[in-house]
Design an enzyme around this catalytic site. Sequence first.
Site, short mmCIF file in Angstrom:
data_model
loop_
_atom_site.label_atom_id
_atom_site.label_comp_id
_atom_site.label_asym_id
_atom_site.label_seq_id
_atom_site.Cartn_x
_atom_site.Cartn_y
_atom_site.Cartn_z
N SER A 232 0.74 3.73 1.76
CA SER A 232 0.66 4.40 3.00
C SER A 232 2.09 3.78 3.67
O SER A 232 2.70 4.45 4.15
CB SER A 232 -0.23 4.02 4.06
OG SER A 232 -1.67 4.27 3.16
N CYS B 122 -6.80 -3.67 3.69
CA CYS B 122 -6.88 -2.20 3.81
C CYS B 122 -7.35 -1.58 2.52
O CYS B 122 -8.35 -1.14 2.68
CB CYS B 122 -5.44 -1.72 3.73
SG CYS B 122 -5.17 0.11 3.61
N CYS C 120 0.85 -1.19 0.10
CA CYS C 120 0.02 0.07 -0.09
C CYS C 120 0.78 1.18 -0.04
O CYS C 120 1.88 1.30 0.53
CB CYS C 120 -0.86 0.18 1.32
SG CYS C 120 -1.99 1.44 1.67
N HIS D 246 4.71 5.80 2.11
CA HIS D 246 4.47 7.24 2.93
C HIS D 246 5.83 7.56 4.07
O HIS D 246 6.61 8.40 4.33
CB HIS D 246 3.35 7.86 3.42
CG HIS D 246 2.71 8.19 2.33
ND1 HIS D 246 2.80 8.74 0.99
CD2 HIS D 246 1.20 7.88 2.21
CE1 HIS D 246 1.65 8.63 0.31
NE2 HIS D 246 0.65 8.49 0.75
N HIS E 124 0.57 -3.58 6.55
CA HIS E 124 -0.44 -3.34 7.38
C HIS E 124 -1.73 -3.88 6.38
O HIS E 124 -2.74 -3.47 6.79
CB HIS E 124 -0.77 -1.80 7.65
CG HIS E 124 -1.04 -1.00 6.35
ND1 HIS E 124 -0.08 -0.73 5.61
CD2 HIS E 124 -1.99 -0.56 5.89
CE1 HIS E 124 -0.38 0.16 4.57
NE2 HIS E 124 -1.61 0.20 4.90
P1 PAD Z 1 -1.07 4.03 -5.67
O1 PAD Z 1 0.28 4.65 -5.70
O2 PAD Z 1 -1.46 2.91 -6.00
O3 PAD Z 1 -2.30 4.99 -6.52
C1 PAD Z 1 -2.21 6.32 -6.46
C2 PAD Z 1 -2.59 6.54 -7.67
O4 PAD Z 1 -2.70 8.08 -7.90
C3 PAD Z 1 -1.66 6.20 -9.12
O5 PAD Z 1 -2.41 5.43 -9.98
C4 PAD Z 1 -1.23 7.59 -9.54
O6 PAD Z 1 -0.79 7.39 -10.98
C5 PAD Z 1 -2.28 8.37 -9.31
N1 PAD Z 1 -2.03 9.84 -9.30
C6 PAD Z 1 -0.81 10.35 -8.93
N2 PAD Z 1 -0.74 11.87 -8.98
C7 PAD Z 1 -1.94 11.93 -9.63
C8 PAD Z 1 -2.58 13.28 -10.32
N3 PAD Z 1 -1.93 14.53 -9.90
N4 PAD Z 1 -3.84 13.18 -10.61
C9 PAD Z 1 -4.55 12.09 -10.81
N5 PAD Z 1 -4.13 10.80 -10.61
C10 PAD Z 1 -2.70 10.87 -9.78
O7 PAD Z 1 -1.55 4.42 -4.00
P2 PAD Z 1 -2.71 3.55 -3.11
O8 PAD Z 1 -4.00 3.52 -3.87
O9 PAD Z 1 -2.18 2.54 -2.41
O10 PAD Z 1 -2.89 4.79 -1.94
C11 PAD Z 1 -3.59 6.03 -2.36
C12 PAD Z 1 -3.50 7.22 -1.19
O11 PAD Z 1 -4.47 6.66 -0.35
C13 PAD Z 1 -2.34 7.21 -0.42
O12 PAD Z 1 -2.04 8.54 -0.18
C14 PAD Z 1 -2.42 6.47 0.87
O13 PAD Z 1 -1.40 6.52 1.75
C15 PAD Z 1 -3.97 6.48 1.06
C16 PAD Z 1 -4.41 5.45 1.80
N6 PAD Z 1 -5.36 6.20 2.66
C17 PAD Z 1 -6.07 5.17 3.50
C18 PAD Z 1 -7.19 5.63 4.50
O14 PAD Z 1 -7.33 5.09 5.57
N7 PAD Z 1 -7.59 6.98 4.25
C19 PAD Z 1 -5.90 3.64 3.34
C20 PAD Z 1 -5.05 3.20 2.58
C21 PAD Z 1 -4.25 4.37 1.79
ZN ZN Z 2 -3.21 1.00 3.61
#
Ligand code: PAD
Ligand code: ZN
Length: 357
Positions: free
Chosen positions: A40, A157, A38, A43, A59
Amino acid sequence: MKAAVLYERRTPLVIDDLDLASPGAGEVEVRLVASGVCHSDLHHIQRDTPTILPVVLGHEGAGIVTAVGPNVTRVAPGDHVIIAFGPKCGECYYCVRGMPYLCTPARPARPRLFKNGQVINQFLEVATYAERTVVSEKNVVKIRDDAPLAVCSLVACGVTTGIGAVINTARVEPGSNVVVIGTGGVGLNVVQGARLAGAARIIAVDVRDNKLEFARAMGATHLINAAREDVVERVRALTGGYGADYAFEVIGNPATINQAYESIRKGGTAVVVGVADENAELTIKPVWLMRQAKTLMGCAYGSARPQVDFPRIVDLYMEGRIKLDELITRRFGLDEINEAFRAMEAGEVARGVIDLA
Ligand code: PAD
Ligand code: ZN
């Protein structure tokens, strides 16, 4: 026991041999089968966050219970479990109100991982980039035995966060127009959550065409490449000039959060799922927040109650109502974990999974 340790930020994880405590009262030991990769986790490698190092990240794990400590009642050895991250004390202000995703326990978990007597922290109290882990029994959710565990690891997650953001956090109504900005591992699950909720239009936004194609496969009806097109203009054009009912930001970047906010109609709802940098700030004109009566909300862990949501999501998968296999583009060994992060950053995968069994 092998685990991937972050000793220093912005350096590769080190596959190290660690000592794992035996499960104490209320704790269980899990042999991990798989752990999803993930953003996260990344980060905490790349950014300065409150997480204390050294730490074993990971996680998004699932596995099989191998041992239980005294007073464990929820699971027994041999049970298949998905691991729910973060504290889940069950007794704090938030837990008793049904919001375990905001759990604020009175006491932190005890240390359970060591290297030559030095404590190694468990990310979010679970540390799933490891062959085994010891966690509180409150962090494991027993699931049916016939569901493939490697696939189910994603439920820990990305799947729960994405689907939960739609169903639990925003409560999207059938017929809604939904925008999803960022269709990576989590955003793709917002897309399929919107499909599950009966959204009319599901507008996927990403800067990579391969991600947009994944989104189409998960149920997106319209695709916008933000590197080439004006997102807000296109969303308005696709929604009769009004803007969407809901927009989900799933990247963690103030510019795209603003884009989500601008993409919704008057009275619409923008949901921030992406995790922004600790010091990032958002600028929104309050007068417009008032005049347009918009809602801006945050979403932690899909507002999920894992003991309820995990088995439900697994059933949805087993009944063919949601897609999980399609999310896994590539599988890696634990010793390839740094390559798995590289592949995610390069946008090559929908979700990568670390095989641990
Ligand atoms: P990922 O890297 O798989 O996906 C991110 C996507 O965003 C990729 O497809 C990128 O191409 C795209 N992207 C990047 N910049 C841009 C832009 N300017 N415009 C449009 N698209 C863009 O990451 P993920 O899906 O594993 O995680 C995404 C976010 O969600 C990340 O910040 C993570 O920390 C967060 C998250 N939050 C929770 C929560 O509880 N809120 C849980 C899990 C993940
Ligand atoms: Zn996650």
